[in-house]
Design an enzyme around this catalytic site. Sequence first.
Site, PDB file in Angstrom:
ATOM      1  N   SER A 108      36.141  34.635  47.966  1.00 38.49           N
ATOM      2  CA  SER A 108      37.556  34.376  48.246  1.00 38.49           C
ATOM      3  C   SER A 108      37.696  32.919  48.588  1.00 38.49           C
ATOM      4  CB  SER A 108      38.041  35.180  49.451  1.00 38.49           C
ATOM      5  OG  SER A 108      37.642  36.505  49.354  1.00 38.49           O
ATOM      6  N   GLY A 157      39.321  43.065  42.030  1.00 38.19           N
ATOM      7  CA  GLY A 157      38.531  43.693  40.972  1.00 38.19           C
ATOM      8  C   GLY A 157      38.508  42.810  39.742  1.00 38.19           C
ATOM      9  N   ARG A 184      41.684  32.905  44.757  1.00 37.63           N
ATOM     10  CA  ARG A 184      40.535  32.460  43.941  1.00 37.63           C
ATOM     11  C   ARG A 184      40.152  33.515  42.916  1.00 37.63           C
ATOM     12  NH1 ARG A 184      35.068  30.446  46.779  1.00 37.63           N
ATOM     13  NH2 ARG A 184      36.318  28.560  46.993  1.00 37.63           N
ATOM     14  N   LYS A 186      47.659  36.982  43.210  1.00 38.56           N
ATOM     15  CA  LYS A 186      47.096  38.314  43.371  1.00 38.56           C
ATOM     16  C   LYS A 186      48.096  39.301  43.940  1.00 38.56           C
ATOM     17  CE  LYS A 186      42.562  36.378  44.031  1.00 38.56           C
ATOM     18  NZ  LYS A 186      41.277  36.446  44.725  1.00 38.56           N
ATOM     19  N   ASP A 217      34.002  34.384  53.185  1.00 41.14           N
ATOM     20  CA  ASP A 217      33.531  35.122  52.023  1.00 41.14           C
ATOM     21  C   ASP A 217      33.479  34.164  50.829  1.00 41.14           C
ATOM     22  OD1 ASP A 217      35.022  37.319  49.664  1.00 41.14           O
ATOM     23  OD2 ASP A 217      32.904  37.233  50.237  1.00 41.14           O
ATOM     24  N   SER A 234      36.061  41.758  48.386  1.00 39.49           N
ATOM     25  CA  SER A 234      34.769  41.368  48.953  1.00 39.49           C
ATOM     26  C   SER A 234      34.940  40.792  50.353  1.00 39.49           C
ATOM     27  CB  SER A 234      34.085  40.348  48.044  1.00 39.49           C
ATOM     28  OG  SER A 234      34.933  39.234  47.878  1.00 39.49           O
ATOM     29  N   THR A 247      37.923  38.150  46.123  1.00 37.60           N
ATOM     30  CA  THR A 247      39.135  38.470  46.885  1.00 37.60           C
ATOM     31  C   THR A 247      39.055  38.943  48.314  1.00 37.60           C
ATOM     32  OG1 THR A 247      40.100  39.150  44.799  1.00 37.60           O
ATOM     33  CG2 THR A 247      41.300  39.757  46.730  1.00 37.60           C
ATOM     34  N   ASP A 299      44.289  36.023  49.012  1.00 36.99           N
ATOM     35  CA  ASP A 299      43.803  34.666  48.758  1.00 36.99           C
ATOM     36  C   ASP A 299      44.141  34.353  47.303  1.00 36.99           C
ATOM     37  OD1 ASP A 299      40.619  34.615  47.336  1.00 36.99           O
ATOM     38  OD2 ASP A 299      41.744  36.460  47.695  1.00 36.99           O
TER      39      ASP A 299
END
Lengths: 204, 268
Positions: free
Chosen positions: B202, B80, B52, B66, B199, B162, B34, B50
């Site tokens: 994500s 998380g 994913r 999310k 990242d 992240s 994320t 995002d």
Amino acid sequence: MSIFSYNGAAIVAMAGKECVAIGSDLRFGVQMQTITCDTPKVFKIHDKLYLGLSGLLTDAQTLHQKLMFRHNLYKLREERDMKPSTFGHMLSNALYERRFGPYFAAPVVAGLEPDGTPFLCGMDTIGAIETAKDFMITGTSPESLYGMCESMWRPDMEPDELFETVAQCLMSGFDRDALAGWGAVIHVITKDKVISRTLKTRMD
Amino acid sequence: MGSNAGGFDFDLCKRNALLENKGMTLPKAWKTGTTIAGLIYKDGVVLGADTRSTSGSTVADKNCTKIHFIAPNVYACGAGTAADLEHVTEMVSGQVALHRYATGRQTRVITAMTMFKQHLFKYQGHVSAALVLGGYDLNGPHLFTIYPHGSTDSLPFATMGSGSVNAMAMFEAYYKDDLERPEAMALVARAIRSGVMNDLGSGSNVDLCVITKDGVDYLRNYEYLQAKTYTRQFPVKYPPGTATVLKQHVLSLKGVEVIEGAEEMDVS
């Protein structure tokens, strides 16, 4: 050694045009030894709702029995079958209740809503729900199953095309998995019938 | 199952610990690697995330949600463990609805924040949920970050997950107080896109949610970045009969015809 690869399973579910198909392999084994080839991992909840459970088979069977119990009580109170979306959320809650000591089973729910639209969802072992419009897979070799489904799925397939596609994805997927295979069964659910077919596959 | 009055059930823990001692590794729960972000602008709050969700290094869900509903004027972005986030946001959303019925007032953002932090602290960080909570109540726009162990911060702009460093780079460079709505939306989308592209945890698309005193604009898939750049020219179509069928069973679902009102019941 992962708990998930103790028994082995491969389950694929796909949505087509006003139909869904869900299939699994038939192997029941304990690590590297195969015990029987007649254990489907897809269970019927009601005429238009099927549940596939991968992972540790004892937990999959216990979870199926507990869910049948809850669905039977629901039917007695509500005088109707549970909608697939409701069932998915009930299953998610049942799994999350055991967040810190989970059942080692990852489910895939496939069914038709009362208005005929296909419903597909999958979860991890602690109930994180994902609803998909195309396909859901779970099992001991998810990479090969994902690869086949991503390549072969097309929108709006008729029931016969859907069956052939699920059959090829499932069989090619579990041919790359030592712990799944040894036969396959696929159920195709449409609004006026359910066709269950047992496939001839490699028995290795 | 379904017999206790809510909360967690620990009856399988002993068996699972025994299996772990025998060398079995537990399965990985889906995480939302994320990039989530939020900022306060002139008229309210913009939240972004995002889409994913990952299982190890495989993408489990390419388009998950999310940004979770908490109250009509409060939304929370979560990073998380996916199951923890969904269930903790649903639980707080329910608690806050009951609170609304009991008090007869619009939900305050700090009410939701307090419920989250008390729950997370109780479980000492084992419920792995990191949130960016935003909303607009009688005291104006609010933005909070909530960490898995239960600590909170109140900020004008925030990122978590992240990809938080990627998104924070965008915010630190371009944030100003009292941005206009289009600028604020563009900045949050840019921050999330920075996370999506740089990242690995994500990816996929960008969702936005704009909350003002007049209402909420939930922009699902505000930027759809995962469109396939190619399609198969000759899609594979398996002709009927490709798979060899050993047994076939057809269950007809056509309902049984019920004829009602044919004759009155004889009650003499």
